[in-house]
Enzyme design. Structure first.
Site, mmCIF file in Angstrom:
data_model
loop_
_atom_site.group_PDB
_atom_site.id
_atom_site.type_symbol
_atom_site.label_atom_id
_atom_site.label_comp_id
_atom_site.label_asym_id
_atom_site.label_seq_id
_atom_site.Cartn_x
_atom_site.Cartn_y
_atom_site.Cartn_z
ATOM 1 N N MET A 1 0.813 -1.173 -0.060
ATOM 2 C CA MET A 1 -0.107 -0.113 0.117
ATOM 3 C C MET A 1 0.800 1.359 0.002
ATOM 4 O O MET A 1 1.980 1.198 0.511
ATOM 5 C CB MET A 1 -1.028 0.107 1.240
ATOM 6 C CG MET A 1 -2.109 -0.955 1.051
ATOM 7 S SD MET A 1 -3.217 -0.179 0.083
ATOM 8 C CE MET A 1 -4.539 -1.468 0.491
ATOM 9 N N CYS A 2 0.395 2.418 -0.600
ATOM 10 C CA CYS A 2 1.139 3.589 -0.515
ATOM 11 C C CYS A 2 0.740 4.206 0.771
ATOM 12 O O CYS A 2 -0.095 3.725 1.565
ATOM 13 C CB CYS A 2 0.522 4.462 -1.683
ATOM 14 S SG CYS A 2 0.795 3.591 -3.244
#
Length: 255
Positions: A1-2
């Site tokens: 995930m960012c």
């Protein structure tokens, strides 16, 4: 995930301290090595920086960290690619114009089937599902209001509804702003804190760095910081619940 980082303040404020923590997560204390970007609002203008290289190694990121750009609204993003190649046009945040305002959007998560939705007036430049979602969302706002609505409440409610709809396609953690309001939607991870008098010291989690905000602020300052995960170890962050939507204007919680 960012990971996401946003700021809303009632006076022009630099984000150097919070950005120092975020950039370390871009390849040093976190795995987000696939690019980064940041947008600063200055009046009606928007100053943006993007780099497809890890923020922990980026000379541009070092410049942003050390140069105190003053802004009332900031949106930043560090990327761990899962949809779209690692390239400049796929780095967040993305910007588009509506009603003579620059809108800025950053997202983490995946959205199944988003590219089957028409984007109308707006077209993606890169290949991410995130940019496609932004184009779709902004086109829906434009179709609803060809001219700006008179009140902020209706716009905030409409954006909240669009965010919930997108979240139904997968995972939709979002920061969105028109340079005035900062809208935030949590699908899995998002937290925020508001700094106001009496101010005190804060220490980053990702770096041995402490700032005494009493020395850096005036009594009337109100600054809200939003991040995927808390950035400091000695402040009380509000962790958002899945599906929660909040909005800030001039540092103040409005929805």
């Amino acid at each position: 995930m960012c990971e996401l980082l946003g700021m809303s303040a009632n006076v022009p404020t630099d984000i150097c301290f919070s950005f120092a923590g975020l950039m370390n997560r871009g390849g040093r204390t976190g795995p987000h090595r696939d690019g980064w970007g940041i947008a600063f609002y200055e009046g009606k203008g928007c100053r943006t920086f993007h780099d497809p290289h890890p923020s922990c190694e980026s000379e541009i990121a070092r410049l942003v960290r050390e140069y105190p750009i003053k802004s009332c609204v900031v949106v930043s993003h560090i990327r761990r690619a899962n949809r779209g190649r690692v390239m400049l046009e796929n780095t967040h945040p993305f910007t588009r114009e509506l009603w003579g305002r620059v809108w800025t959007f950053a997202h983490n998560g995946q959205l199944k089937g988003i590219k089957r939705r028409p984007t109308g007036f707006y077209r993606p430049v890169g290949t991410t599902d995130s940019e496609h979602a932004f184009c779709w969302l902004l086109d829906r706002v434009r179709a609803r209001w060809p001219e700006p609505p008179r009140g902020d409440a209706a716009l905030t409610a409409f954006v909240a509804g669009l965010a919930a709809e997108l979240n139904g396609l997968g995972v939709f953690n979002m920061l969105l702003t028109d340079g005035r309001t900062l809208w935030c939607h949590c699908a899995t991870h998002l937290a925020w804190l508001t700094r106001r008098a009496p101010f005190g010291p804060a220490t980053l989690i990702d770096e041995d760095m402490t700032v005494d905000f009493e020395r850096e602020t005036t009594p009337g300052d109100v600054v809200t910081v939003v991040a995927t995960r808390p950035l400091t170890r000695d402040e009380r962050w509000t962790v958002m619940a899945p599906g929660e939507f909040v909005a800030f204007r001039a540092g103040v919680h409005t929805a």
